[in-house]
Scaffold this motif. Structure first.
Motif: not given
Length: 236
Positions: A86-92
């Motif tokens: 989730v955090q990687k997708r949020e950062d994107a």
């Protein structure tokens, strides 16, 4: 992929655009051979496509630039909707909004101001919904909308957006000298056109010192445009 993308970036900064295109295409070909994870299939493809859009724009291939940027946006959206942590997708999301702002810039450059404004407003609304209030993406949208309002001769609207953006920028943590220089330049243009001469002069002077600090002796098309317009203002 990493090596080819790095070589392409070096060629880009050396103004060797043909070589940059060659290496970006090599990067895409290398990515196509990697394990088909969401990161490789979508996010990393989007990075190269975003870079290539800027390259096409510099070469005057605006149709190719718009297509590459649209492809980058689609791939980032697919990545965000995928299964990575989730955090990687949020950062994107920050990358998605940056790419969307860039797309608006291409439409602005060909004089399609309505399309540019529609895209900028869409990105601005999405940022306000999905990002924290202190995120720099919010004041970047306001500065971009203020600049576009100037281009459309809507100077009161320009003041509104630029003043909001500068207030947020000055409260933000981090170094945003270039964005402040851009905002002050836009304020100078708006004030000049509204015949607020003293305010325009102060904004030109502040913007000049910020650009000088940001570029540290280097020049770009944007800085040279600023210097030309400031010179014309002082001459008048």
């Amino acid at each position: 992929y990493i090596s080819y993308n790095s070589m392409a970036s070096l060629m880009w900064y050396a103004s060797k655009n043909d070589s940059a295109t060659f290496f970006f295409n090599k990067a895409l070909a290398a990515l196509a051979k990697t394990k088909p994870t969401d990161r490789n299939k979508y996010y990393r493809f989007a990075i190269v496509q975003n870079n290539m859009s800027a390259l096409y724009d510099a070469d005057g291939k605006i149709t190719d630039a718009i297509k590459a940027q649209q492809d980058a946006i689609s791939n980032i959206q697919l990545y965000i909707a995928g299964n990575d942590p989730v955090q990687k997708r949020e950062d994107a999301k920050s990358f998605l909004f940056e790419a969307t702002d860039n797309l608006a810039g291409f439409y602005k450059s060909i004089g399609d101001y309505k399309k540019a404004k529609d895209i900028l407003l869409y990105a601005y609304r999405q940022k306000k919904q999905q990002l924290k209030p202190e995120h720099p993406g919010n004041f970047i949208s306001e500065i971009l909308l203020g600049q576009l309002a100037n281009t459309m001769h809507n100077y009161n609207e320009a003041f509104e957006y630029l003043e909001k953006g500068l207030t947020k920028l000055q409260a933000a943590e981090g170094d945003y000298i270039f964005w402040e220089a851009d905002a002050r330049y836009a304020l100078a243009v708006a004030n000049e056109n509204k015949k607020n001469i003293a305010a325009a002069a102060a904004s030109y002077e502040k913007s000049d010192s910020l650009y000088e600090k940001s570029y540290q002796g280097e020049y770009s098309n944007l800085y040279l445009e600023f210097l030309r317009n400031a010179a014309l203002f002082y001459a008048k």
